[in-house]
Design a protein around this motif. Structure first.
Motif, PDB file in Angstrom:
ATOM      1  N   GLY A 135       2.546   3.240 -16.056  1.00 26.73           N
ATOM      2  CA  GLY A 135       1.764   4.011 -17.021  1.00 26.73           C
ATOM      3  C   GLY A 135       0.277   3.757 -16.960  1.00 26.73           C
ATOM      4  N   LEU A 136      -0.221   3.319 -15.801  1.00 32.00           N
ATOM      5  CA  LEU A 136      -1.648   3.042 -15.652  1.00 32.00           C
ATOM      6  C   LEU A 136      -2.370   4.255 -15.089  1.00 32.00           C
ATOM      7  N   PRO A 137      -3.631   4.477 -15.481  1.00 38.04           N
ATOM      8  CA  PRO A 137      -4.439   5.486 -14.793  1.00 38.04           C
ATOM      9  C   PRO A 137      -4.653   5.041 -13.348  1.00 38.04           C
ATOM     10  N   SER A 138      -4.654   5.981 -12.429  1.00 41.52           N
ATOM     11  CA  SER A 138      -4.879   5.629 -11.029  1.00 41.52           C
ATOM     12  C   SER A 138      -6.269   5.017 -10.872  1.00 41.52           C
ATOM     13  N   PHE A 139      -6.420   4.118  -9.905  1.00 43.72           N
ATOM     14  CA  PHE A 139      -7.706   3.474  -9.674  1.00 43.72           C
ATOM     15  C   PHE A 139      -7.886   3.240  -8.180  1.00 43.72           C
ATOM     16  N   ALA A 140      -9.156   3.154  -7.767  1.00 49.04           N
ATOM     17  CA  ALA A 140      -9.467   2.896  -6.364  1.00 49.04           C
ATOM     18  C   ALA A 140      -9.256   1.413  -6.085  1.00 49.04           C
ATOM     19  N   ILE A 141      -8.540   1.113  -5.008  1.00 50.85           N
ATOM     20  CA  ILE A 141      -8.225  -0.272  -4.654  1.00 50.85           C
ATOM     21  C   ILE A 141      -9.277  -0.810  -3.704  1.00 50.85           C
ATOM     22  N   SER A 142      -9.817  -1.974  -4.043  1.00 48.69           N
ATOM     23  CA  SER A 142     -10.815  -2.612  -3.178  1.00 48.69           C
ATOM     24  C   SER A 142     -10.197  -3.668  -2.277  1.00 48.69           C
ATOM     25  N   GLN A 143      -9.111  -4.308  -2.741  1.00 52.71           N
ATOM     26  CA  GLN A 143      -8.548  -5.423  -1.989  1.00 52.71           C
ATOM     27  C   GLN A 143      -7.159  -5.744  -2.513  1.00 52.71           C
ATOM     28  N   ILE A 144      -6.291  -6.194  -1.628  1.00 49.78           N
ATOM     29  CA  ILE A 144      -4.995  -6.737  -2.004  1.00 49.78           C
ATOM     30  C   ILE A 144      -4.947  -8.171  -1.503  1.00 49.78           C
ATOM     31  N   GLU A 145      -4.949  -9.122  -2.441  1.00 47.86           N
ATOM     32  CA  GLU A 145      -4.955 -10.540  -2.100  1.00 47.86           C
ATOM     33  C   GLU A 145      -3.527 -11.055  -1.957  1.00 47.86           C
ATOM     34  N   SER A 146      -3.366 -12.148  -1.205  1.00 47.70           N
ATOM     35  CA  SER A 146      -2.036 -12.731  -1.059  1.00 47.70           C
ATOM     36  C   SER A 146      -2.123 -14.219  -0.764  1.00 47.70           C
ATOM     37  N   GLN A 147      -1.123 -14.937  -1.253  1.00 53.27           N
ATOM     38  CA  GLN A 147      -0.949 -16.350  -0.925  1.00 53.27           C
ATOM     39  C   GLN A 147       0.547 -16.629  -0.903  1.00 53.27           C
ATOM     40  N   LEU A 148       0.933 -17.705  -0.252  1.00 55.91           N
ATOM     41  CA  LEU A 148       2.346 -18.031  -0.097  1.00 55.91           C
ATOM     42  C   LEU A 148       2.603 -19.358  -0.801  1.00 55.91           C
ATOM     43  N   THR A 149       3.539 -19.367  -1.736  1.00 55.91           N
ATOM     44  CA  THR A 149       3.768 -20.575  -2.533  1.00 55.91           C
ATOM     45  C   THR A 149       5.200 -21.064  -2.387  1.00 55.91           C
ATOM     46  N   ALA A 150       5.359 -22.348  -2.630  1.00 55.38           N
ATOM     47  CA  ALA A 150       6.680 -22.982  -2.624  1.00 55.38           C
ATOM     48  C   ALA A 150       6.823 -23.803  -3.903  1.00 55.38           C
ATOM     49  N   HIS A 151       7.865 -23.506  -4.671  1.00 54.81           N
ATOM     50  CA  HIS A 151       8.170 -24.271  -5.877  1.00 54.81           C
ATOM     51  C   HIS A 151       9.435 -25.075  -5.607  1.00 54.81           C
ATOM     52  N   ASN A 152       9.322 -26.401  -5.707  1.00 56.76           N
ATOM     53  CA  ASN A 152      10.461 -27.273  -5.498  1.00 56.76           C
ATOM     54  C   ASN A 152      10.831 -27.951  -6.815  1.00 56.76           C
ATOM     55  N   ASP A 153      11.629 -28.975  -6.753  1.00 55.29           N
ATOM     56  CA  ASP A 153      12.177 -29.582  -7.965  1.00 55.29           C
ATOM     57  C   ASP A 153      11.079 -30.007  -8.949  1.00 55.29           C
ATOM     58  N   GLY A 154      11.176 -29.521 -10.190  1.00 55.18           N
ATOM     59  CA  GLY A 154      10.223 -29.881 -11.233  1.00 55.18           C
ATOM     60  C   GLY A 154       8.930 -29.096 -11.220  1.00 55.18           C
TER      61      GLY A 154
ATOM     62  N   GLN B 294       0.819  -1.211   0.000  1.00 57.66           N
ATOM     63  CA  GLN B 294       0.000   0.000   0.000  1.00 57.66           C
ATOM     64  C   GLN B 294       0.853   1.261   0.000  1.00 57.66           C
ATOM     65  N   GLU B 295       2.004   1.187   0.621  1.00 58.34           N
ATOM     66  CA  GLU B 295       2.884   2.356   0.691  1.00 58.34           C
ATOM     67  C   GLU B 295       3.480   2.712  -0.662  1.00 58.34           C
ATOM     68  N   ILE B 296       3.740   1.706  -1.481  1.00 57.64           N
ATOM     69  CA  ILE B 296       4.453   1.961  -2.741  1.00 57.64           C
ATOM     70  C   ILE B 296       3.561   1.872  -3.970  1.00 57.64           C
ATOM     71  N   ILE B 297       2.309   1.421  -3.820  1.00 61.85           N
ATOM     72  CA  ILE B 297       1.483   1.148  -5.000  1.00 61.85           C
ATOM     73  C   ILE B 297       1.203   2.385  -5.855  1.00 61.85           C
ATOM     74  N   PRO B 298       1.027   3.594  -5.287  1.00 69.26           N
ATOM     75  CA  PRO B 298       0.819   4.745  -6.183  1.00 69.26           C
ATOM     76  C   PRO B 298       1.988   4.960  -7.137  1.00 69.26           C
ATOM     77  N   ASP B 299       3.214   4.780  -6.625  1.00 76.72           N
ATOM     78  CA  ASP B 299       4.390   4.954  -7.474  1.00 76.72           C
ATOM     79  C   ASP B 299       4.477   3.836  -8.513  1.00 76.72           C
ATOM     80  N   VAL B 300       4.106   2.609  -8.134  1.00 75.44           N
ATOM     81  CA  VAL B 300       4.123   1.480  -9.062  1.00 75.44           C
ATOM     82  C   VAL B 300       3.145   1.726 -10.205  1.00 75.44           C
ATOM     83  N   ILE B 301       1.920   2.148  -9.865  1.00 75.71           N
ATOM     84  CA  ILE B 301       0.905   2.413 -10.883  1.00 75.71           C
ATOM     85  C   ILE B 301       1.390   3.474 -11.861  1.00 75.71           C
ATOM     86  N   SER B 302       2.011   4.510 -11.320  1.00 76.88           N
ATOM     87  CA  SER B 302       2.516   5.592 -12.167  1.00 76.88           C
ATOM     88  C   SER B 302       3.618   5.100 -13.096  1.00 76.88           C
ATOM     89  N   LYS B 303       4.559   4.332 -12.576  1.00 81.36           N
ATOM     90  CA  LYS B 303       5.683   3.869 -13.395  1.00 81.36           C
ATOM     91  C   LYS B 303       5.250   2.864 -14.453  1.00 81.36           C
TER      92      LYS B 303
END
Length: 294
Positions: free
Chosen positions: A175-194, A164-173
């Motif tokens: 080249g996206l029009p600013s937008f109202a954020i409703s939610q930030i989703e997250s999950q944690l993944t592990a990729h192992n061999d193959g 949330q702290e950096i997203i305005p700068d990310v959106i700007s860089k």
């Protein structure tokens, strides 16, 4: 342009402007109003990729002249007119090639302080038994192979707050029009061999349509215990009014303690991971998710 200069009876036309970012505005214009001609000209020129589609600024009086609606022509997606105004299409040979739309992304190093990064690795190793196999919306067992932890409240708030702290700068860089954020989703993944994730995008269904940005935060033990696992972000082209992947792509290295942001409609994939030890602790770990608009 001839195709947008037909003559109509000078009566009011209800014009609904469809702008980038899902914005809509309704105005009333005379059918012979110059601004209506300019709006139609812009749509036609952009449809045929003509030089006259260069960026211009629309300034339309509203509220009986007490206000003005201003927007750039490159934000004009379409218009609805009532009664309908039909524009004569230009007959021309179809191009033998499709324009390639370059994908872009941002990768930020040292996303978390070193102590939080180390704490996260320790936490993940303690939660190994809580990880479950990943799946896809199509339930294709050969499309995605990895393990996922859906609930990790000890770190979800930390990651979301930092984003949330950096997203305005990310959106700007990006080249996206600013937008109202409703939610930030997250999950944690592990990729192992193959493990891998074949080419896909992240907002191709009604349930995911409001995802605007995808993010991937990489973390793992040092020295790096695996190879591969690169993120490929494909350039785009438009076929039958749909975005599809081109043959070209950008390669993103999974740098430790870095986070990547890109537009969710981009087609992308995770290349297979090579982890000789096959130990869970040596996996390519990520916290990944999506920034949704309202």
């Amino acid at each position: 342009m001839e195709s947008a200069s037909q003559q109509f009876d000078p009566k009011d036309v209800k014009v609904q402007l469809l702008l980038a970012g899902g914005h809509q505005y309704t105005i009333y214009l005379k059918s012979d109003a110059p601004v209506l001609h300019s709006l139609l000209t812009t749509i036609v020129a952009r449809a045929y990729k003509q030089e006259s589609a260069s960026q211009t600024l629309f300034q339309i009086p509203i509220n009986e002249g007490h206000s003005a609606l201003c927007f750039s022509s490159d934000n004009l997606i379409g218009i609805l007119t009532e009664p309908p105004i039909w524009v004569q299409q230009i007959e021309e040979a179809k191009p033998q090639y499709l324009d390639i739309l370059n994908s872009s992304y941002i990768q930020i190093d040292n996303f978390l302080p070193p102590n939080e990064h180390e704490r996260l690795i320790k936490y993940v190793l303690e939660k190994e038994s809580d990880f479950v196999p990943t799946s896809t919306s199509t339930n294709d067992i050969d499309y995605r192979r990895s393990m996922v932890l859906y609930s990790f409240p000890e770190f979800t708030e930390l990651i979301v707050k930092r984003i949330q702290e950096i997203i305005p700068d990310v959106i700007s860089k990006l080249g996206l029009p600013s937008f109202a954020i409703s939610q930030i989703e997250s999950q944690l993944t592990a990729h192992n061999d193959g493990n891998y994730y074949k080419i896909h995008n992240d907002n191709g269904s009604p349930e995911t349509a409001t995802r605007e940005l995808t993010y991937v935060y990489y973390f793992y033990r040092e020295p790096k215990p695996f190879s591969g696992g690169e993120l490929l972000i494909y350039d785009s082209k438009i076929e039958n009014n749909f975005y599809v992947n081109a043959e070209s792509f950008k390669t993103v290295e999974p740098r430790n303690n870095s986070i990547v942001f890109f537009i969710s409609r981009y087609m992308h994939e995770v290349k297979p991971v090579i982890c000789p030890s096959k130990a869970f602790a040596d996996s390519r770990f990520t916290i990944n998710g999506w920034v949704r608009r309202t």
